[in-house]
Scaffold this motif. Structure first.
Motif, PDB file in Angstrom:
ATOM      1  N   PRO A  14      14.899 -42.043   2.884  1.00 41.90           N
ATOM      2  CA  PRO A  14      13.810 -42.163   1.905  1.00 41.90           C
ATOM      3  C   PRO A  14      14.360 -42.099   0.488  1.00 41.90           C
ATOM      4  CG  PRO A  14      13.410 -40.372   3.464  1.00 41.90           C
ATOM      5  CD  PRO A  14      14.776 -40.892   3.735  1.00 41.90           C
ATOM      6  N   ARG A  15      13.758 -42.832  -0.387  1.00 43.44           N
ATOM      7  CA  ARG A  15      14.228 -42.884  -1.762  1.00 43.44           C
ATOM      8  C   ARG A  15      13.065 -42.576  -2.709  1.00 43.44           C
ATOM      9  NH1 ARG A  15      18.751 -44.384  -0.080  1.00 43.44           N
ATOM     10  NH2 ARG A  15      19.649 -46.379   0.340  1.00 43.44           N
ATOM     11  N   ILE A  16      13.391 -41.979  -3.833  1.00 41.96           N
ATOM     12  CA  ILE A  16      12.403 -41.744  -4.880  1.00 41.96           C
ATOM     13  C   ILE A  16      12.588 -42.867  -5.886  1.00 41.96           C
ATOM     14  CG2 ILE A  16      11.638 -40.202  -6.718  1.00 41.96           C
ATOM     15  CD1 ILE A  16      12.809 -37.890  -5.048  1.00 41.96           C
ATOM     16  N   PRO A  17      11.571 -43.708  -6.078  1.00 40.32           N
ATOM     17  CA  PRO A  17      11.738 -44.817  -7.008  1.00 40.32           C
ATOM     18  C   PRO A  17      11.839 -44.307  -8.441  1.00 40.32           C
ATOM     19  CG  PRO A  17       9.478 -44.708  -6.243  1.00 40.32           C
ATOM     20  CD  PRO A  17      10.247 -43.668  -5.472  1.00 40.32           C
ATOM     21  N   PRO A  18      12.636 -44.960  -9.272  1.00 42.43           N
ATOM     22  CA  PRO A  18      12.748 -44.520 -10.660  1.00 42.43           C
ATOM     23  C   PRO A  18      11.434 -44.714 -11.405  1.00 42.43           C
ATOM     24  CG  PRO A  18      13.910 -46.589 -10.336  1.00 42.43           C
ATOM     25  CD  PRO A  18      13.434 -46.129  -8.984  1.00 42.43           C
ATOM     26  N   CYS A  19      11.142 -43.827 -12.312  1.00 42.20           N
ATOM     27  CA  CYS A  19       9.932 -43.909 -13.125  1.00 42.20           C
ATOM     28  C   CYS A  19      10.345 -44.038 -14.588  1.00 42.20           C
ATOM     29  CB  CYS A  19       9.072 -42.662 -12.944  1.00 42.20           C
ATOM     30  SG  CYS A  19       8.486 -42.442 -11.270  1.00 42.20           S
ATOM     31  N   GLY A  20       9.812 -45.000 -15.261  1.00 47.67           N
ATOM     32  CA  GLY A  20      10.092 -45.149 -16.683  1.00 47.67           C
ATOM     33  C   GLY A  20      11.565 -45.429 -16.935  1.00 47.67           C
ATOM     34  N   ASP A  21      12.079 -44.832 -17.999  1.00 47.10           N
ATOM     35  CA  ASP A  21      13.483 -45.023 -18.341  1.00 47.10           C
ATOM     36  C   ASP A  21      14.360 -44.302 -17.339  1.00 47.10           C
ATOM     37  OD1 ASP A  21      12.732 -46.444 -20.576  1.00 47.10           O
ATOM     38  OD2 ASP A  21      12.769 -44.684 -21.885  1.00 47.10           O
ATOM     39  N   THR A  22      15.317 -45.018 -16.784  1.00 47.10           N
ATOM     40  CA  THR A  22      16.223 -44.395 -15.832  1.00 47.10           C
ATOM     41  C   THR A  22      17.509 -43.999 -16.537  1.00 47.10           C
ATOM     42  OG1 THR A  22      17.146 -46.514 -15.187  1.00 47.10           O
ATOM     43  CG2 THR A  22      15.301 -45.675 -13.875  1.00 47.10           C
ATOM     44  N   ILE A  23      18.082 -42.926 -16.084  1.00 47.39           N
ATOM     45  CA  ILE A  23      19.336 -42.441 -16.654  1.00 47.39           C
ATOM     46  C   ILE A  23      20.394 -42.562 -15.569  1.00 47.39           C
ATOM     47  CG2 ILE A  23      20.553 -40.441 -17.592  1.00 47.39           C
ATOM     48  CD1 ILE A  23      17.799 -39.415 -18.510  1.00 47.39           C
ATOM     49  N   THR A  24      21.470 -43.255 -15.867  1.00 51.14           N
ATOM     50  CA  THR A  24      22.533 -43.361 -14.878  1.00 51.14           C
ATOM     51  C   THR A  24      23.341 -42.077 -14.904  1.00 51.14           C
ATOM     52  OG1 THR A  24      23.948 -44.424 -16.496  1.00 51.14           O
ATOM     53  CG2 THR A  24      22.686 -45.863 -15.042  1.00 51.14           C
ATOM     54  N   HIS A  25      23.891 -41.728 -13.755  1.00 49.70           N
ATOM     55  CA  HIS A  25      24.674 -40.509 -13.649  1.00 49.70           C
ATOM     56  C   HIS A  25      26.023 -40.671 -14.318  1.00 49.70           C
ATOM     57  CE1 HIS A  25      21.908 -38.421 -11.062  1.00 49.70           C
ATOM     58  NE2 HIS A  25      21.852 -39.450 -10.259  1.00 49.70           N
ATOM     59  N   HIS A  26      26.577 -39.550 -14.704  1.00 50.82           N
ATOM     60  CA  HIS A  26      27.929 -39.527 -15.251  1.00 50.82           C
ATOM     61  C   HIS A  26      28.880 -40.033 -14.171  1.00 50.82           C
ATOM     62  CE1 HIS A  26      31.704 -37.854 -16.692  1.00 50.82           C
ATOM     63  NE2 HIS A  26      31.131 -37.886 -17.895  1.00 50.82           N
TER      64      HIS A  26
END
Length: 80
Positions: free
Chosen positions: A21-33
């Protein structure tokens, strides 16, 4: 949603995914370091996720089978 087609009723379902299962991104997404990505895709990271899930399951079992601990938890929740 239920629809009727020639007297036949069926349930519309969303497409199924074969992955986790995945949580869809909401609004602005931040990529991980990049370091987070590198370390988070290792066998040790997978083991940590499984260990954490097991710990949560044992905690739930403990709360479900020990009335004193369950009452203490419910009292703390009610106080907040």
């Amino acid at each position: 949603m239920v629809s009727g087609v020639s007297g036949v009723r069926f349930l519309r379902r969303p497409p199924l995914s074969r992955g986790p299962p995945r949580i869809p991104p909401c609004g602005d997404t931040i990529t991980h370091h990049p370091d987070f990505t590198r370390y988070g895709t290792t066998a040790a990271a997978d083991r940590a996720v499984l260990d954490g899930g097991l710990a949560m399951a044992w905690t739930a079992i403990d709360l479900a089978t020990c009335p004193a601990r369950r009452e203490r938890l419910l009292a703390r929740v009610a106080a907040n």
